[in-house]
Structures are given as C-alpha cells and as structure tokens.
Write a protein that holds these residues in place. Structure first.
Motif, mmCIF file in Angstrom:
data_model
loop_
_atom_site.group_PDB
_atom_site.id
_atom_site.type_symbol
_atom_site.label_atom_id
_atom_site.label_comp_id
_atom_site.label_asym_id
_atom_site.label_seq_id
_atom_site.Cartn_x
_atom_site.Cartn_y
_atom_site.Cartn_z
ATOM 1 N N LEU A 186 0.771 -1.177 0.009
ATOM 2 C CA LEU A 186 0.017 -0.199 -0.005
ATOM 3 C C LEU A 186 0.954 1.194 -0.156
ATOM 4 O O LEU A 186 1.990 1.348 0.655
ATOM 5 N N LYS A 187 0.483 2.214 -0.721
ATOM 6 C CA LYS A 187 1.330 3.450 -0.951
ATOM 7 C C LYS A 187 1.012 4.468 -0.015
ATOM 8 O O LYS A 187 1.378 5.669 0.060
ATOM 9 N N MET A 188 -0.229 4.641 0.507
ATOM 10 C CA MET A 188 -0.759 5.500 1.278
ATOM 11 C C MET A 188 -0.290 5.639 2.660
ATOM 12 O O MET A 188 0.371 4.711 2.932
ATOM 13 N N PRO A 189 -0.328 6.681 3.611
ATOM 14 C CA PRO A 189 0.152 6.473 4.764
ATOM 15 C C PRO A 189 -0.874 5.546 5.480
ATOM 16 O O PRO A 189 -2.108 5.777 5.406
ATOM 17 N N VAL A 190 -0.363 4.432 5.985
ATOM 18 C CA VAL A 190 -1.209 3.403 6.821
ATOM 19 C C VAL A 190 -0.946 3.122 8.315
ATOM 20 O O VAL A 190 0.202 3.405 8.648
ATOM 21 N N GLU A 191 -1.981 2.951 8.956
ATOM 22 C CA GLU A 191 -2.044 2.909 10.332
ATOM 23 C C GLU A 191 -2.697 1.470 10.554
ATOM 24 O O GLU A 191 -3.525 0.985 9.802
ATOM 25 N N MET A 192 -1.947 0.806 11.271
ATOM 26 C CA MET A 192 -2.298 -0.571 11.376
ATOM 27 C C MET A 192 -2.842 -1.075 12.849
ATOM 28 O O MET A 192 -2.413 -0.633 13.973
ATOM 29 N N GLU A 193 -4.174 -1.273 12.782
ATOM 30 C CA GLU A 193 -4.873 -1.637 14.187
ATOM 31 C C GLU A 193 -5.119 -3.204 14.332
ATOM 32 O O GLU A 193 -5.369 -3.670 13.146
ATOM 33 N N PHE A 194 -5.157 -3.783 15.509
ATOM 34 C CA PHE A 194 -5.462 -5.160 15.613
ATOM 35 C C PHE A 194 -6.650 -5.416 16.398
ATOM 36 O O PHE A 194 -6.720 -4.841 17.688
ATOM 37 N N ILE A 195 -7.642 -6.178 15.985
ATOM 38 C CA ILE A 195 -8.940 -6.674 17.059
ATOM 39 C C ILE A 195 -8.744 -8.067 16.783
ATOM 40 O O ILE A 195 -8.266 -8.632 16.041
ATOM 41 N N ARG A 196 -9.424 -8.430 18.014
ATOM 42 C CA ARG A 196 -9.519 -10.157 18.249
ATOM 43 C C ARG A 196 -11.177 -10.441 18.534
ATOM 44 O O ARG A 196 -11.516 -10.013 19.235
ATOM 45 N N VAL A 197 -11.612 -11.410 17.502
ATOM 46 C CA VAL A 197 -12.982 -12.045 17.446
ATOM 47 C C VAL A 197 -12.780 -13.629 17.445
ATOM 48 O O VAL A 197 -11.813 -13.913 16.919
ATOM 49 N N SER A 198 -13.799 -14.204 17.779
ATOM 50 C CA SER A 198 -13.570 -15.513 17.519
ATOM 51 C C SER A 198 -15.225 -16.040 17.217
ATOM 52 O O SER A 198 -15.895 -15.814 17.891
ATOM 53 N N SER A 199 -15.075 -16.922 16.074
ATOM 54 C CA SER A 199 -16.313 -17.533 15.993
ATOM 55 C C SER A 199 -16.319 -18.996 16.057
ATOM 56 O O SER A 199 -17.447 -19.549 15.851
ATOM 57 N N TYR A 200 -15.136 -19.563 15.674
ATOM 58 C CA TYR A 200 -15.106 -20.887 15.270
ATOM 59 C C TYR A 200 -15.071 -21.612 16.518
ATOM 60 O O TYR A 200 -15.207 -23.094 16.464
ATOM 61 N N GLY A 201 -14.130 -21.400 17.588
ATOM 62 C CA GLY A 201 -13.714 -22.136 18.514
ATOM 63 C C GLY A 201 -12.725 -23.049 17.988
ATOM 64 O O GLY A 201 -11.923 -22.611 17.241
ATOM 65 N N ASN A 202 -12.913 -24.539 18.174
ATOM 66 C CA ASN A 202 -11.931 -25.392 17.280
ATOM 67 C C ASN A 202 -12.616 -26.221 16.382
ATOM 68 O O ASN A 202 -12.166 -27.152 15.810
ATOM 69 N N ALA A 203 -13.924 -25.969 16.325
ATOM 70 C CA ALA A 203 -14.671 -26.735 15.145
ATOM 71 C C ALA A 203 -14.370 -26.391 13.686
ATOM 72 O O ALA A 203 -13.694 -25.204 13.525
ATOM 73 N N LYS A 204 -14.832 -27.053 12.766
ATOM 74 C CA LYS A 204 -14.742 -26.934 11.408
ATOM 75 C C LYS A 204 -15.936 -26.106 10.709
ATOM 76 O O LYS A 204 -15.823 -25.763 9.909
ATOM 77 N N THR A 205 -16.676 -26.117 11.562
ATOM 78 C CA THR A 205 -17.882 -25.078 11.011
ATOM 79 C C THR A 205 -18.237 -24.161 11.823
ATOM 80 O O THR A 205 -18.036 -24.091 13.208
ATOM 81 N N SER A 206 -18.591 -22.797 11.320
ATOM 82 C CA SER A 206 -19.023 -21.735 11.827
ATOM 83 C C SER A 206 -19.936 -21.745 12.722
ATOM 84 O O SER A 206 -21.237 -22.389 12.348
ATOM 85 N N SER A 207 -19.650 -21.233 13.977
ATOM 86 C CA SER A 207 -20.993 -21.151 15.193
ATOM 87 C C SER A 207 -21.999 -20.330 14.662
ATOM 88 O O SER A 207 -23.191 -20.439 15.267
#
Ligand code: IMP
Ligand code: MG
Length: 178
Positions: free
Chosen positions: A59-80
């Motif tokens: 990316l060529k513009m001034p970039v700010e990077m933020e990080f968020i964390r969510v969880s939907s899967y747990g350890n299963a292979k199908t989305s809850s």
C-alpha cells in the motif's frame, strides 16, 4: 495430537499465487483510496495477520495498523455463527478511512458483527472490507466484501493465517483436506 497432517493437504493456492493476488488487491486499493489519503487497516486476529502484513507492504498511502480479536469458530470446523468479541480496543476512528482486513468470509456473521460495531461506535468516514478468501456459497447473512482475492467452494481451508485447531497458520500456501 492433531488428527490431520500437513502432508495430507491438497494445495489450493501456492505461495506465488498468494503473493500475486495480494499485490493485485493492494494495487486496486491504492487506486481507489488514492495514495494521499490516510488509511486505517483493521487486522482481524488471528487469521488475517499474514494477509494484512503482506497487503500493507504494497500500500502506498500513509497506513495505520490496528488489531482486533474476535472468535467465531472455537476449534470446530463449522462456523458457530456466534461471534465472540475478545479484544475490540481501537483508537478514535471518526472521520477516518477504514479498511477491515479479513482472511476469509464464510457465513458472514463475523463481518456483519464487525461492521455493526464499527459503524455504531466509531463512525468512520468510510468503511470498506477486504478479505483474501470469499466462501460466497456459505453465506448466511447478506454481507459482501468490497475486495476479495479468491472465491472458493465451501471447503475447510488452512494455511496463510488460517488454522486447523490452532495449527497450520504458518504455512505459506493455502490447502484443504480431502
Ligand atoms: P464467518 O463468521 O462464518 O464468516 O467466519 C469467519 C471466520 O471463521 C474467519 O475469520 C476464520 O477465522 C474462520 N473460518 C471460516 N472458514 C474457515 C476455513 O475454511 N478455515 C479456517 N478458518 C475459517
Ligand atoms: Mg478471521
């Protein structure tokens, strides 16, 4: 012990294909957003780390990077469909151009949840979504990304950030188990 082995993976996208696609996506975003306008990338942990970092490098513009964390899967292979917010700490995004960066949109529940929260509590000037993989066929809610790398079948994939029971995120390619 993991019941699946890396050796049994069928490759879906090679490292070269991934690199090429990431570059193409960054070029589109550069064009659409303009290289003078600041952009906040919101990397959705943990899956999007690899894609977000690779994308950011092009990316060529001034970039700010933020990080968020969510969880939907747990350890299963199908989305809850049941999205859990683990850490949604963000700076003030009012009047900013924001791009949510995801590894994959499957049912769309996670993205719907994120868009709702971001719009409601942060009021960005502009909110777009990029996902590396798009499982269009698996959608349960009406959410479409502004940009995506590849549309894939409703298969469980791993590598390039995507995990199987917490493992295999480090693979430089994307594969699936038959
Ligand atoms: P959604 O809420 O069903 O759209 O699921 C989104 C999240 O589920 C993604 O951000 C991934 O972390 C995870 N996910 C969905 N499909 C896969 C897959 O095929 N492999 C690994 N993780 C996946
Ligand atoms: Mg994810």
């Amino acid at each position: 012990m993991l019941d699946r082995k890396v050796e049994d993976l069928k490759i879906l996208f090679t490292q070269e294909q991934i690199e090429q696609k990431t570059k193409e996506l960054a070029e589109k975003i550069n064009k659409d957003c303009g290289t003078n306008n600041e952009l906040v990338l919101i990397c959705v942990l943990k899956g999007s780390t690899m894609f977000c970092c690779d994308l950011a490098k092009h990316l060529k513009m001034p970039v700010e990077m933020e990080f968020i964390r969510v969880s939907s899967y747990g350890n299963a292979k199908t989305s809850s469909g049941n999205v859990q917010a683990i850490d949604l700490t963000l700076p003030n995004l009012e009047d900013k151009n924001v791009l949510i960066v995801e590894d994959i949109i499957d049912t769309g529940c996670t993205m719907e949840f994120l868009i709702n929260i971001l719009c409601r509590t942060h009021r960005p000037k502009n909110l777009k979504v990029v996902t590396f993989l798009n499982k269009k066929m698996a959608r349960k809610v009406n959410i479409e990304p502004d940009y995506y790398g590849f549309d894939i079948d409703d298969k469980f994939v791993v590598g390039y950030g995507l995990d199987y029971e917490g493992y295999m995120r480090n693979l430089p390619y994307i594969g699936y188990f038959e």
